[in-house]
Design an enzyme around this catalytic site. Structure first.
Site, PDB file in Angstrom:
ATOM      1  N   HIS A 118       0.838  -1.212   0.000  1.00 56.10           N
ATOM      2  CA  HIS A 118       0.000   0.000   0.000  1.00 56.10           C
ATOM      3  C   HIS A 118       0.873   1.262   0.000  1.00 56.10           C
ATOM      4  O   HIS A 118       0.647   2.179  -0.794  1.00 56.10           O
ATOM      5  CB  HIS A 118      -0.929  -0.041   1.228  1.00 56.10           C
ATOM      6  CG  HIS A 118      -1.843   1.141   1.380  1.00 56.10           C
ATOM      7  ND1 HIS A 118      -3.223   1.026   1.326  1.00 56.10           N
ATOM      8  CD2 HIS A 118      -1.579   2.455   1.609  1.00 56.10           C
ATOM      9  CE1 HIS A 118      -3.749   2.236   1.497  1.00 56.10           C
ATOM     10  NE2 HIS A 118      -2.779   3.115   1.674  1.00 56.10           N
ATOM     11  N   GLU A 119       1.880   1.282   0.872  1.00 49.96           N
ATOM     12  CA  GLU A 119       2.724   2.485   0.972  1.00 49.96           C
ATOM     13  C   GLU A 119       3.625   2.632  -0.253  1.00 49.96           C
ATOM     14  O   GLU A 119       3.847   3.752  -0.731  1.00 49.96           O
ATOM     15  CB  GLU A 119       3.555   2.478   2.262  1.00 49.96           C
ATOM     16  CG  GLU A 119       2.745   2.439   3.559  1.00 49.96           C
ATOM     17  CD  GLU A 119       1.598   3.441   3.635  1.00 49.96           C
ATOM     18  OE1 GLU A 119       1.706   4.525   3.036  1.00 49.96           O
ATOM     19  OE2 GLU A 119       0.575   3.121   4.264  1.00 49.96           O
TER      20      GLU A 119
HETATM   21 NI    NI Z   1      -2.781   5.095   2.109  1.00 49.14          NI
END
Ligand code: NI
Length: 169
Positions: A134-135
């Protein structure tokens, strides 16, 4: 220093972030501020574009302050290995109040540098695996909503447009 979190709609979230080449006190201050901003927003991960800084830096703490050893700094991260699949609810500080089911790899290994410039490898399962991808996606201008159905995404965007009109976004 706690930065306000940039919300969906701001173009900085959809830009390719710039690699870090200098590992100095300014970078270390940014990392410190990012942890502070992430905790203040009750998040377990934060990428620099989410505080309006288009640089390839992200921080993660899936234990939310429980374990100081669990604090992860990712500078210039790359995903080098993934395994399995896991569908689970996912949220993002830049899309507050929304959560959607997203299928992600169950196990992820990222290679990155830390704030000192040292190369590190981080392997995680489940929530940590999800945070790593996600990051890293954030640094490539990608949000989790690109993995949900067009129908759900449109519904979400409609709700956001309404919130913007009401001055609540
Ligand atoms: Ni996010």
């Amino acid at each position: 220093m706690v930065y306000p979190i940039v919300k969906f709609g701001d173009p900085v979230l959809e830009k390719l972030a710039v690699p870090i080449t200098v590992f100095d006190d300014e970078l270390r201050k940014l990392v410190e501020d990012m942890f502070e901003s992430m905790y203040a927003a009750h998040g377990v991960g934060l990428a620099a574009p989410q505080i309006g800084i288009s640089k390839r830096v992200a921080v993660i703490d899936v234990t939310f302050k429980e374990d100081p050893e669990a604090k992860i700094v990712l500078v210039n991260p790359e995903i080098i290995h993934t395994e399995g699949r896991l569908t689970s609810n996912e949220g993002c500080l830049s899309l507050p109040e929304f959560r959607e089911k997203v299928t992600r790899p169950r196990t992820v290994t990222a290679r990155a540098q830390n704030e000192e410039g040292k190369t590190i490898e981080v392997t995680g399962d489940d929530l940590l695996a999800r945070a790593l991808v996600h990051e890293t996606d954030h640094l490539n201008g990608k949000l989790y909503i690109s993995y949900i159905s067009a129908l759900k995404r449109d519904m979400m965007k409609r709700k956001i447009r309404k919130l913007v009109k009401q001055g609540e976004w």
